[in-house]
Write a protein that holds these residues in place. Sequence first.
Motif, PDB file in Angstrom:
ATOM      1  N   THR A  19      -9.938   5.229 -23.792  1.00 35.25           N
ATOM      2  CA  THR A  19     -10.246   6.759 -24.997  1.00 35.25           C
ATOM      3  C   THR A  19      -9.184   7.901 -23.520  1.00 35.25           C
ATOM      4  OG1 THR A  19     -12.476   6.937 -24.025  1.00 35.25           O
ATOM      5  CG2 THR A  19     -12.084   5.788 -26.123  1.00 35.25           C
ATOM      6  N   GLN A  22      -5.135   7.416 -19.239  1.00 33.72           N
ATOM      7  CA  GLN A  22      -4.003   6.951 -19.225  1.00 33.72           C
ATOM      8  C   GLN A  22      -4.395   5.558 -19.854  1.00 33.72           C
ATOM      9  OE1 GLN A  22      -1.708   6.783 -17.482  1.00 33.72           O
ATOM     10  NE2 GLN A  22      -1.097   4.964 -16.078  1.00 33.72           N
ATOM     11  N   SER A  41     -13.856   1.156 -26.013  1.00 38.20           N
ATOM     12  CA  SER A  41     -14.639   1.619 -25.172  1.00 38.20           C
ATOM     13  C   SER A  41     -15.698   1.670 -25.480  1.00 38.20           C
ATOM     14  CB  SER A  41     -14.189   2.869 -26.025  1.00 38.20           C
ATOM     15  OG  SER A  41     -15.617   4.311 -26.323  1.00 38.20           O
ATOM     16  N   ARG A  42     -16.845   2.213 -24.862  1.00 31.03           N
ATOM     17  CA  ARG A  42     -18.090   1.640 -24.671  1.00 31.03           C
ATOM     18  C   ARG A  42     -18.532   1.992 -26.025  1.00 31.03           C
ATOM     19  NH1 ARG A  42     -19.099   3.849 -19.209  1.00 31.03           N
ATOM     20  NH2 ARG A  42     -17.993   5.622 -20.131  1.00 31.03           N
ATOM     21  N   ARG A  46     -15.771   6.048 -30.233  1.00 32.35           N
ATOM     22  CA  ARG A  46     -14.930   6.800 -29.342  1.00 32.35           C
ATOM     23  C   ARG A  46     -13.701   6.329 -29.631  1.00 32.35           C
ATOM     24  NH1 ARG A  46     -18.919   8.177 -25.794  1.00 32.35           N
ATOM     25  NH2 ARG A  46     -18.375   6.330 -24.100  1.00 32.35           N
ATOM     26  N   VAL A  83      -9.843   1.704 -16.464  1.00 34.73           N
ATOM     27  CA  VAL A  83     -10.939   2.316 -16.561  1.00 34.73           C
ATOM     28  C   VAL A  83     -10.794   3.078 -14.779  1.00 34.73           C
ATOM     29  CG1 VAL A  83     -12.526   1.014 -17.884  1.00 34.73           C
ATOM     30  CG2 VAL A  83     -11.582   0.454 -15.936  1.00 34.73           C
ATOM     31  N   ALA A 150      -0.713   9.537 -17.006  1.00 32.79           N
ATOM     32  CA  ALA A 150      -1.080   9.894 -17.778  1.00 32.79           C
ATOM     33  C   ALA A 150      -0.136  11.047 -18.695  1.00 32.79           C
ATOM     34  CB  ALA A 150      -2.803   9.660 -18.421  1.00 32.79           C
TER      35      ALA A 150
HETATM   36  N1  LIG Z   1      -4.680  10.040 -15.788  1.00 30.21           N
HETATM   37  C1  LIG Z   1      -3.084   9.162 -15.101  1.00 30.21           C
HETATM   38  O1  LIG Z   1      -2.654   9.958 -14.898  1.00 30.21           O
HETATM   39  C2  LIG Z   1      -3.694   7.875 -14.389  1.00 30.21           C
HETATM   40  C3  LIG Z   1      -2.108   7.486 -14.139  1.00 30.21           C
HETATM   41  C4  LIG Z   1      -1.668   5.909 -13.462  1.00 30.21           C
HETATM   42  C5  LIG Z   1      -3.687   5.111 -13.390  1.00 30.21           C
HETATM   43  N2  LIG Z   1      -4.513   5.400 -13.182  1.00 30.21           N
HETATM   44  C6  LIG Z   1      -5.824   4.686 -13.101  1.00 30.21           C
HETATM   45  O2  LIG Z   1      -6.238   4.661 -14.779  1.00 30.21           O
HETATM   46  C7  LIG Z   1      -7.654   4.416 -14.632  1.00 30.21           C
HETATM   47  C8  LIG Z   1      -8.386   5.275 -15.719  1.00 30.21           C
HETATM   48  O3  LIG Z   1      -7.376   6.801 -15.930  1.00 30.21           O
HETATM   49  P1  LIG Z   1      -7.903   7.963 -16.906  1.00 30.21           P
HETATM   50  O4  LIG Z   1      -7.782   9.269 -15.991  1.00 30.21           O
HETATM   51  O5  LIG Z   1      -7.623   7.322 -18.340  1.00 30.21           O
HETATM   52  O6  LIG Z   1      -9.672   7.611 -16.216  1.00 30.21           O
HETATM   53  P2  LIG Z   1     -10.856   8.267 -16.807  1.00 30.21           P
HETATM   54  O7  LIG Z   1     -10.763   9.396 -18.462  1.00 30.21           O
HETATM   55  O8  LIG Z   1     -11.722   8.413 -16.126  1.00 30.21           O
HETATM   56  O9  LIG Z   1     -11.771   6.683 -17.558  1.00 30.21           O
HETATM   57  C9  LIG Z   1     -10.977   6.431 -18.756  1.00 30.21           C
HETATM   58  C10 LIG Z   1     -11.586   5.545 -19.446  1.00 30.21           C
HETATM   59  O10 LIG Z   1     -13.166   4.483 -18.779  1.00 30.21           O
HETATM   60  C11 LIG Z   1     -13.986   4.239 -19.497  1.00 30.21           C
HETATM   61  N3  LIG Z   1     -15.333   4.783 -18.738  1.00 30.21           N
HETATM   62  C12 LIG Z   1     -15.422   5.988 -17.233  1.00 30.21           C
HETATM   63  N4  LIG Z   1     -16.335   5.292 -16.662  1.00 30.21           N
HETATM   64  C13 LIG Z   1     -16.691   3.926 -17.102  1.00 30.21           C
HETATM   65  C14 LIG Z   1     -17.549   3.010 -16.353  1.00 30.21           C
HETATM   66  N5  LIG Z   1     -18.299   3.359 -15.387  1.00 30.21           N
HETATM   67  N6  LIG Z   1     -17.664   1.595 -16.758  1.00 30.21           N
HETATM   68  C15 LIG Z   1     -17.188   1.467 -18.306  1.00 30.21           C
HETATM   69  N7  LIG Z   1     -15.566   2.459 -18.701  1.00 30.21           N
HETATM   70  C16 LIG Z   1     -15.904   3.416 -18.148  1.00 30.21           C
HETATM   71  C17 LIG Z   1     -14.219   5.832 -20.162  1.00 30.21           C
HETATM   72  O11 LIG Z   1     -14.002   5.325 -21.992  1.00 30.21           O
HETATM   73  P3  LIG Z   1     -15.732   5.125 -22.951  1.00 30.21           P
HETATM   74  O12 LIG Z   1     -16.743   6.083 -22.267  1.00 30.21           O
HETATM   75  O13 LIG Z   1     -14.627   5.350 -23.870  1.00 30.21           O
HETATM   76  O14 LIG Z   1     -15.911   4.270 -22.131  1.00 30.21           O
HETATM   77  C18 LIG Z   1     -13.218   6.748 -20.203  1.00 30.21           C
HETATM   78  O15 LIG Z   1     -12.168   7.672 -21.416  1.00 30.21           O
HETATM   79  C19 LIG Z   1      -8.211   4.649 -13.380  1.00 30.21           C
HETATM   80  O16 LIG Z   1      -8.248   3.989 -12.157  1.00 30.21           O
HETATM   81  C20 LIG Z   1      -6.767   5.409 -12.363  1.00 30.21           C
HETATM   82  O17 LIG Z   1      -7.144   5.454 -10.919  1.00 30.21           O
HETATM   83  C21 LIG Z   1      -4.569   6.713 -13.807  1.00 30.21           C
END
Ligand SMILES: NC(=O)c1ccc[n+]([C@@H]2O[C@H](COP(=O)([O-])OP(=O)(O)OC[C@H]3O[C@@H](n4cnc5c(N)ncnc54)[C@H](OP(=O)(O)O)[C@@H]3O)[C@@H](O)[C@H]2O)c1
Length: 231
Positions: A19, A22, A41-42, A46, A83, A150
Amino acid sequence: MGSGGALVDVHTIGVIGGTGPQGRGLAYRFALGGHDVILGSRSRTRATEAADDLNGLLGASAVVRGGGNREAIEASDVVLLAVPYDGHRELLEELRPALAGKVVISCVNPLGFDRAGPYGLAVPEGSAAEQAAAVLPDSTVVAAFHHVAAATLLKTVDHDEHEDVLVCGDDAGAKEIVIKLASTVSGRPGVDAGPLRMARYLEPLTAVLIAVNKRYKTRSGIAVTGLRERG
Ligand SMILES: NC(=O)c1ccc[n+]([C@@H]2O[C@H](COP(=O)([O-])OP(=O)(O)OC[C@H]3O[C@@H](n4cnc5c(N)ncnc54)[C@H](OP(=O)(O)O)[C@@H]3O)[C@@H](O)[C@H]2O)c1
């Protein structure tokens, strides 16, 4: 679903954290590439809403499904961990039985931010990907997609930018799967960046890209020169 056309290997890919930006962005590219994708997702609600959004973008070209994290894992042969690093170990411990036997891709970047900007967090195992491998001894962990922004993934696919996806892992077969999968993001196979321990350099490198983004107001990526041989 799974109608890969020119693709030789079609995978069913579950996205944990599907969700978030990324997970959704990579899911979109994987689905466009002909893979069968399930957003996890949890919250099942969502995930379903996020899948509906992606299906709106994909039109008739593919169908993405949504479900609980466990459901997404169980239906898949390849699982993407998208995540935050915060809570990473606990989440993997909880999902360990479901993840057994799967290829697990980590794009997790353990980053901190202070007044000087982003920096790589110290991870006891060396990197988030190595932590995943330690917590998931019955899974095969590959690290990739750390430097793909992302914000660019849901935009028009434009491979003229010549971005590369760096892939590292200790299992040659699993790494090859991810190297091929990277074509859906960069238009060419990923670059084999060595064993899984290289993730401890790839993950904090993202802090450098964020600093570049800030200075030049852009979405920077990685391109590797000097590669004459490519699959
Ligand atoms: N954003 C970027 O541009 C980018 C680029 C390269 C790498 N990354 C890496 O990709 C990963 C995800 O990035 P993001 O920006 O998409 O992150 P995010 O929006 O903060 O989190 C992604 C999803 O993870 C779930 N989540 C959050 N906390 C959690 C927990 N404690 N336990 C289980 N699920 C949890 C949530 O989904 P639910 O609540 O629906 O379960 C949330 O929608 C990160 O590690 C980041 O470093 C990101």
